[in-house]
Design a protein around this motif. Structure first.
Motif, PDB file in Angstrom:
ATOM      1  N   SER A   4       0.829  -1.206   0.000  1.00  0.00           N
ATOM      2  CA  SER A   4       0.000   0.000   0.000  1.00  0.00           C
ATOM      3  C   SER A   4       0.868   1.263   0.000  1.00  0.00           C
ATOM      4  CB  SER A   4      -0.901   0.003   1.234  1.00  0.00           C
ATOM      5  OG  SER A   4      -0.118   0.195   2.404  1.00  0.00           O
ATOM      6  N   LYS A   5       0.214   2.406  -0.125  1.00  0.00           N
ATOM      7  CA  LYS A   5       0.941   3.694  -0.085  1.00  0.00           C
ATOM      8  C   LYS A   5       1.635   3.887   1.258  1.00  0.00           C
ATOM      9  CE  LYS A   5      -2.160   6.024  -3.354  1.00  0.00           C
ATOM     10  NZ  LYS A   5      -3.131   7.139  -3.545  1.00  0.00           N
ATOM     11  N   SER A   6       1.101   3.255   2.293  1.00  0.00           N
ATOM     12  CA  SER A   6       1.709   3.378   3.627  1.00  0.00           C
ATOM     13  C   SER A   6       2.901   2.452   3.802  1.00  0.00           C
ATOM     14  CB  SER A   6       0.671   3.058   4.704  1.00  0.00           C
ATOM     15  OG  SER A   6       0.254   1.706   4.607  1.00  0.00           O
ATOM     16  N   GLY A   7       3.176   1.647   2.774  1.00  0.00           N
ATOM     17  CA  GLY A   7       4.305   0.740   2.845  1.00  0.00           C
ATOM     18  C   GLY A   7       3.987  -0.594   3.480  1.00  0.00           C
ATOM     19  N   ARG A   8       2.695  -0.833   3.721  1.00  0.00           N
ATOM     20  CA  ARG A   8       2.287  -2.082   4.360  1.00  0.00           C
ATOM     21  C   ARG A   8       1.694  -3.054   3.341  1.00  0.00           C
ATOM     22  NH1 ARG A   8      -1.935  -0.448   8.490  1.00  0.00           N
ATOM     23  NH2 ARG A   8      -2.104   1.494   7.306  1.00  0.00           N
ATOM     24  N   VAL A   9       1.559  -4.303   3.769  1.00  0.00           N
ATOM     25  CA  VAL A   9       0.893  -5.303   2.929  1.00  0.00           C
ATOM     26  C   VAL A   9      -0.604  -5.003   2.921  1.00  0.00           C
ATOM     27  CG1 VAL A   9       0.362  -7.755   2.641  1.00  0.00           C
ATOM     28  CG2 VAL A   9       2.635  -7.054   3.459  1.00  0.00           C
ATOM     29  N   MET A  10      -1.190  -4.890   1.741  1.00  0.00           N
ATOM     30  CA  MET A  10      -2.622  -4.631   1.632  1.00  0.00           C
ATOM     31  C   MET A  10      -3.402  -5.879   2.007  1.00  0.00           C
ATOM     32  SD  MET A  10      -2.684  -2.313  -1.861  1.00  0.00           S
ATOM     33  CE  MET A  10      -4.373  -2.774  -2.237  1.00  0.00           C
ATOM     34  N   GLU A  11      -4.468  -5.685   2.777  1.00  0.00           N
ATOM     35  CA  GLU A  11      -5.268  -6.825   3.217  1.00  0.00           C
ATOM     36  C   GLU A  11      -6.343  -7.192   2.194  1.00  0.00           C
ATOM     37  OE1 GLU A  11      -7.533  -8.490   7.227  1.00  0.00           O
ATOM     38  OE2 GLU A  11      -6.540  -6.532   7.238  1.00  0.00           O
ATOM     39  N   TRP A  12      -6.737  -6.200   1.404  1.00  0.00           N
ATOM     40  CA  TRP A  12      -7.792  -6.425   0.420  1.00  0.00           C
ATOM     41  C   TRP A  12      -7.291  -6.023  -0.971  1.00  0.00           C
ATOM     42  CZ3 TRP A  12      -8.771  -4.098   5.219  1.00  0.00           C
ATOM     43  CH2 TRP A  12      -9.530  -4.872   6.109  1.00  0.00           C
ATOM     44  N   LEU A  13      -8.065  -6.321  -1.968  1.00  0.00           N
ATOM     45  CA  LEU A  13      -7.674  -6.013  -3.343  1.00  0.00           C
ATOM     46  C   LEU A  13      -7.524  -4.510  -3.533  1.00  0.00           C
ATOM     47  CD1 LEU A  13      -7.157  -7.751  -5.860  1.00  0.00           C
ATOM     48  CD2 LEU A  13      -9.514  -7.296  -6.580  1.00  0.00           C
ATOM     49  N   GLN A  14      -8.355  -3.753  -2.813  1.00  0.00           N
ATOM     50  CA  GLN A  14      -8.225  -2.306  -2.784  1.00  0.00           C
ATOM     51  C   GLN A  14      -7.674  -1.889  -1.425  1.00  0.00           C
ATOM     52  OE1 GLN A  14     -11.628  -0.036  -4.292  1.00  0.00           O
ATOM     53  NE2 GLN A  14     -12.487  -1.934  -5.136  1.00  0.00           N
ATOM     54  N   ASP A  15      -7.083  -0.719  -1.378  1.00  0.00           N
ATOM     55  CA  ASP A  15      -6.454  -0.260  -0.139  1.00  0.00           C
ATOM     56  C   ASP A  15      -7.496   0.405   0.759  1.00  0.00           C
ATOM     57  OD1 ASP A  15      -4.529   0.185   1.723  1.00  0.00           O
ATOM     58  OD2 ASP A  15      -3.477   1.753   0.632  1.00  0.00           O
ATOM     59  N   TYR A  16      -8.398  -0.428   1.286  1.00  0.00           N
ATOM     60  CA  TYR A  16      -9.468   0.096   2.126  1.00  0.00           C
ATOM     61  C   TYR A  16      -8.927   0.578   3.474  1.00  0.00           C
ATOM     62  CZ  TYR A  16     -12.875  -2.232  -0.970  1.00  0.00           C
ATOM     63  OH  TYR A  16     -13.632  -2.619  -2.036  1.00  0.00           O
ATOM     64  N   GLU A  17      -9.687   1.490   4.078  1.00  0.00           N
ATOM     65  CA  GLU A  17      -9.366   1.933   5.434  1.00  0.00           C
ATOM     66  C   GLU A  17      -9.731   0.826   6.413  1.00  0.00           C
ATOM     67  OE1 GLU A  17     -10.980   5.117   8.792  1.00  0.00           O
ATOM     68  OE2 GLU A  17     -11.545   5.363   6.684  1.00  0.00           O
ATOM     69  N   GLU A  18      -8.852   0.543   7.338  1.00  0.00           N
ATOM     70  CA  GLU A  18      -9.109  -0.488   8.342  1.00  0.00           C
ATOM     71  C   GLU A  18     -10.044   0.052   9.423  1.00  0.00           C
ATOM     72  OE1 GLU A  18      -4.880  -2.709   8.744  1.00  0.00           O
ATOM     73  OE2 GLU A  18      -4.852  -0.522   8.805  1.00  0.00           O
ATOM     74  N   VAL A  19     -11.051  -0.717   9.732  1.00  0.00           N
ATOM     75  CA  VAL A  19     -11.956  -0.326  10.809  1.00  0.00           C
ATOM     76  C   VAL A  19     -11.296  -0.560  12.159  1.00  0.00           C
ATOM     77  CG1 VAL A  19     -14.186  -0.827  11.904  1.00  0.00           C
ATOM     78  CG2 VAL A  19     -13.975  -0.830   9.405  1.00  0.00           C
ATOM     79  N   GLU A  20     -10.543  -1.648  12.236  1.00  0.00           N
ATOM     80  CA  GLU A  20      -9.883  -2.025  13.486  1.00  0.00           C
ATOM     81  C   GLU A  20      -8.405  -2.293  13.181  1.00  0.00           C
ATOM     82  OE1 GLU A  20     -10.397  -5.390  17.018  1.00  0.00           O
ATOM     83  OE2 GLU A  20     -11.893  -5.250  15.413  1.00  0.00           O
ATOM     84  N   PRO A  21      -7.563  -1.258  13.202  1.00  0.00           N
ATOM     85  CA  PRO A  21      -6.160  -1.415  12.806  1.00  0.00           C
ATOM     86  C   PRO A  21      -5.392  -2.473  13.604  1.00  0.00           C
ATOM     87  CG  PRO A  21      -6.739   0.905  12.952  1.00  0.00           C
ATOM     88  CD  PRO A  21      -7.892   0.149  13.524  1.00  0.00           C
ATOM     89  N   LYS A  22      -5.835  -2.744  14.834  1.00  0.00           N
ATOM     90  CA  LYS A  22      -5.133  -3.721  15.669  1.00  0.00           C
ATOM     91  C   LYS A  22      -5.918  -5.027  15.780  1.00  0.00           C
ATOM     92  CE  LYS A  22      -2.628  -0.229  18.317  1.00  0.00           C
ATOM     93  NZ  LYS A  22      -1.351  -0.523  17.630  1.00  0.00           N
ATOM     94  N   HIS A  23      -6.622  -5.380  14.722  1.00  0.00           N
ATOM     95  CA  HIS A  23      -7.444  -6.583  14.717  1.00  0.00           C
ATOM     96  C   HIS A  23      -6.609  -7.835  15.004  1.00  0.00           C
ATOM     97  CE1 HIS A  23     -10.245  -9.666  13.129  1.00  0.00           C
ATOM     98  NE2 HIS A  23     -11.171  -8.780  13.449  1.00  0.00           N
TER      99      HIS A  23
END
Length: 792
Positions: free
Chosen positions: A594-613
């Motif tokens: 992702s743009k944040s340098g992290r592994v994307m969890e979904w096909l699109q770079d959605y905002e995480e509802v619970e970042p510490k899930h």
């Protein structure tokens, strides 16, 4: 499915006045050593009792002096029955759901999934399946021993020796030393409790068996207590029958009936033998148990114990791990003289001062594996969410097999820790699910192949759960990881030929059900979820249903790769492999950054509802898969590191265990030790015992909370992963060694390719190593930062 017998359960308790020689007080109490859990007081709650088991039956004594309770378990003790919960009209809505996802209308798609892509009927009944067809794993019952111990109790101790798989309780009272010894035989299928004292006529107690429900009658005839009962099938009918036989041998003293109990008075010694089974196995109940106990009743306890230890040692002693006590650090040194509950609290504060606690926890995980499944037993079951230990009728989450990480985590350590055959009951379950899952593939996609969703039971449940947000994740591809890993560690071509159709049919399902994303042109799964997690749409709505979550892309890549490799190894020339090879070039990459340098969890770079899930499913490619590695994909490894940093170190017990494995794969030993520290955080304190959090209970059971055994198995696997890795095409020795584990040794750990590895190290560097395999074979090894070829 097994044929369910209609006969009622029979529990027989036989008492003999001419027993074999039991153990003598003090004679067999082990000296303090590093593979021992011990406590200075009885268990005040179930999570403090000590687990013993042989993969079929389990016992958990609380060690109370006067009124002792021993939890009894049998691994097939399941209510419910086979059912077909598939919705055979679901496939008619697939294209509509997919079109909604193409249009970015995830919330609308989710509504249709909730209406169609769920099970018919009650499903798991949201974790309360004891009276539903899904069923629940249940406690077998309780052995109650009401002792008569006069005088003040002193020098109390109870312990679990995982070196021998034996538990003890000992104390002094009124000048008499009492000892109780407990084990579940690894040689024969029975449990044993020995009661001794160093003064004659000191053993007096009342014996009762109790269970909250499903018992229809109980009566005493002579020296025999018979209990009859039956579990429910969840459909208003009769389910499994179960039976136990308990024999009580005494020396000296008297025996009499007292109401519904049996009373022993003034005996010199006593030995209780326990065996249990259910109609799940399709065998005659009481006759089976009588056969098990026939030899045991005529053998001395010392002989039974010796045979148990011999059978257990043949497995447990395959691996030895020694971590230096950290004597170079102030306050370090062996802590084996400290009670385990206190030691646990001290480790959480300063893990670098007690390296032996880490090795104890590692071996405790191996002990639990050996104790909670029995690969030599016909129709053996794998460990469930609680292994085989339960004290309730409806265990948490039905004590079932959650397939979106938990049942898998139960088996992550078996291969590397030299317990390969303990993978087989789970593999056998996967084979059964593959057959049942063909119906589910037809029902939900009208597709060939097989699929199973996020949970199953002993009855072969493969349908989705009751809610889209957690019940719609497929698990068939993930389960194939276990089929493939077992081959990688064993190199058994006959086994590979056997499982090839299962791998292929799982891949066939994905190949026929994936759709082409109109934006990227990639073939993706649809509909799906990233297990139990949610995201925020641009509209602000929160949704779970997507197409092509990262974990699916990684699983499909891994599965297709396994089929292609197996086809080549077996020289099958299967033309379908070419179909998969082509589609493999058109599915998403294993990792998108992702743009944040992290592994994307979904096909699109959605905002995480619970970042510490608690779930970190998008790092499946880091562990258990092999897509992300500091050596082979450093950019992806850095993205995974940033992902974990944002996710945080805390979480449920099993979540911390998975993070331990992640950090080990990233080869960060100090951070791995930090996660281990948090995994072993005491779940509650003596000052506030009602406030229970994630971490570890006093008996070293993992706290989700409540207890889930996956964290124990995952934590043990994580420690092994710190010491050896073999997923990246070479054997890496000490890949994630913390600074405080500066010297030590291990022997017997396994590497992919069927290799057995022994290593010694000093000051953080390998000083010697040995790799055993096929003579003359060459293997690449990374040692002290240098890769070389090692000839066996």
């Amino acid at each position: 499915m097994k044929k369910i017998l209609s006969s009622l359960v029979t529990l027989v308790v036989t008492l003999s006045l001419q027993p074999s020689t039991p153990l003598k007080a003090k004679e067999s109490l082990p000296k303090r050593h590093s593979l021992q859990l011990w406590y200075a007081q009885p268990a005040a709650r179930w999570e403090e009792t000590l687990p013993i088991g042989n993969g079929s039956i389990g016992m958990m004594p609380d060690g109370q002096v006067q009124q002792e309770s021993i939890v009894l378990n049998e691994i097939s003790m399941w209510s419910g029955s086979p059912e077909d919960p598939n919705n055979y009209s679901a496939y008619k809505q697939v294209s509509t759901i997919q079109q909604l996802l193409f249009s970015g209308k995830n919330k609308e798609a989710e509504k249709l999934v909730d209406q169609n892509f769920i099970c018919q009927g009650l499903g798991s009944n949201f974790g309360n399946g004891a009276t539903a067809p899904y069923g629940s794993y249940q406690n077998f019952g309780f052995l109650k021993l009401k002792h008569q111990i006069p005088g003040k109790v002193e020098n109390y101790e109870r312990s679990l020796d995982i070196q021998d798989a034996v538990a003890y309780t000992s104390f002094e009272a009124n000048g008499t030393t009492y000892q109780r010894t407990y084990f579940t035989s690894q040689d024969e299928n029975f449990g044993l409790v020995s009661l001794t004292a160093d003064r004659k006529k000191s053993i007096s107690f009342k014996l009762d068996f109790s269970r909250k429900e499903a018992v229809t009658s109980a009566e005493i005839r002579g020296n025999t207590l018979t209990i009859q009962g039956q579990l429910t099938d969840g459909k208003g009918g009769k389910g499994l029958t179960f039976a136990a036989q308990i024999t009580l041998n005494i020396k000296g003293g008297t025996l009499r009936k007292e109401g519904s109990s049996l009373m022993v008075e003034d005996a010199d010694q006593a030995t209780i033998l326990f065996a249990a089974t259910t109609s799940y196995y399709g065998l005659p109940l009481v006759e089976t148990l009588e056969g098990r106990l026939k030899n045991a009743q005529n053998s001395a306890t010392e002989k039974l114990l010796k045979e148990h230890k011999k059978a257990y040692h043949s497995v447990f002693n395959r691996v030895r791990l020694q971590l230096n006590p950290g004597n170079s650090l102030e306050g370090a040194g062996s802590k084996i003289s400290i009670p385990t509950d206190q030691r646990l609290a001290a480790f959480y504060k300063a893990p670098q001062l007690d390296n032996e606690m880490a090795s104890l926890y590692y071996q405790f995980g191996r002990y639990l594996t050996i104790s909670s499944t029995a690969p030599k037993m016909a129709n053996a079951l794998p460990p469930n969410l609680q292994g085989l230990w339960a004290h309730e009728i409806n265990t948490p989450w039905n004590g079932d097999y959650h397939l979106n990480v938990n049942a898998q985590m139960n088996h992550w350590g078996v291969e590397v820790s030299n317990l390969s055959e303990y993978h087989l009951p789970f593999i056998a379950m996967i084979k059964r699910l593959a057959k049942e899952g063909e119906k589910t593939a037809k029902a939900y996609y009208n597709a060939p192949g097989w699929v199973v969703y996020m949970m199953t039971n002993v009855w072969g449940y493969t349908a989705p759960g009751e809610s889209a947000s957690w019940g719609a994740s497929t698990a068939s591809g993930w389960l194939c990881n276990h089929l493939w890993e077992h081959y990688l560690f064993t190199k058994d071509k006959a086994y590979l030929k056997e499982i090839y159709p299962i791998l292929k049919n799982a891949a066939t399902f994905y190949a026929h059900t994936m759709v082409k994303d109109p934006v990227t042109g990639w073939w993706v799964t649809s509909p799906s979820v990233s297990p139990e997690n949610a995201f925020r749409l641009p509209s602000g709505q929160v949704a779970s249903i997507v197409m092509g979550p990262t974990i699916d892309n990684q699983i499909v890549r891994e599965l297709y790769g396994a089929v292609l490799a197996a086809n080549k190894i077996l020289a099958l020339n299967d033309s379908y492999a070419e179909v998969l090879a082509q589609q493999l070039t058109e599915i998403p990459p294993a990792v998108q950054v992702s743009k944040s340098g992290r592994v994307m969890e979904w096909l699109q770079d959605y905002e995480e509802v619970e970042p510490k899930h608690r779930h970190v499913s998008h790092l499946y490619g880091l562990y258990p898969a092999a897509f992300i590695s500091p050596q082979t994909s450093p950019e992806w490894a850095e993205a995974a590191r940033k992902t974990l940093t944002v996710r945080g170190d805390e979480g449920t017990g099993w979540s911390r265990a998975w993070k331990l494995l992640f950090w080990a794969r990233l080869q960060d030993g100090n951070h791995s030790l930090e996660i281990l520290r948090q995994l072993l955080q005491p779940a509650y304190t003596a000052e506030n015992p009602t406030k229970v959090g994630a971490g570890t209970y006093p008996n070293l059971f993992c706290a989700h909370p409540p207890f889930q055994i996956d964290g124990n198995f995952g934590g043990s696997a994580g420690i092994a992963e710190m010491l050896i890795q073999s997923h990246a095409g070479f054997i890496h020795l000490l890949p994630a060694l913390p600074e405080s584990w500066s010297s030590g040794s291990y022997s017997g750990l396994k590497a992919r390719g069927g290799y057995t590895v022994d290593v010694s190290w000093e000051n953080g560097l390998v000083t010697s190593y040995k790799i055993t395999g096929n003579k003359g074979e060459a293997v690449d090894v990374l040692v002290n930062g240098k890769k070389s070829s090692y000839k066996l």
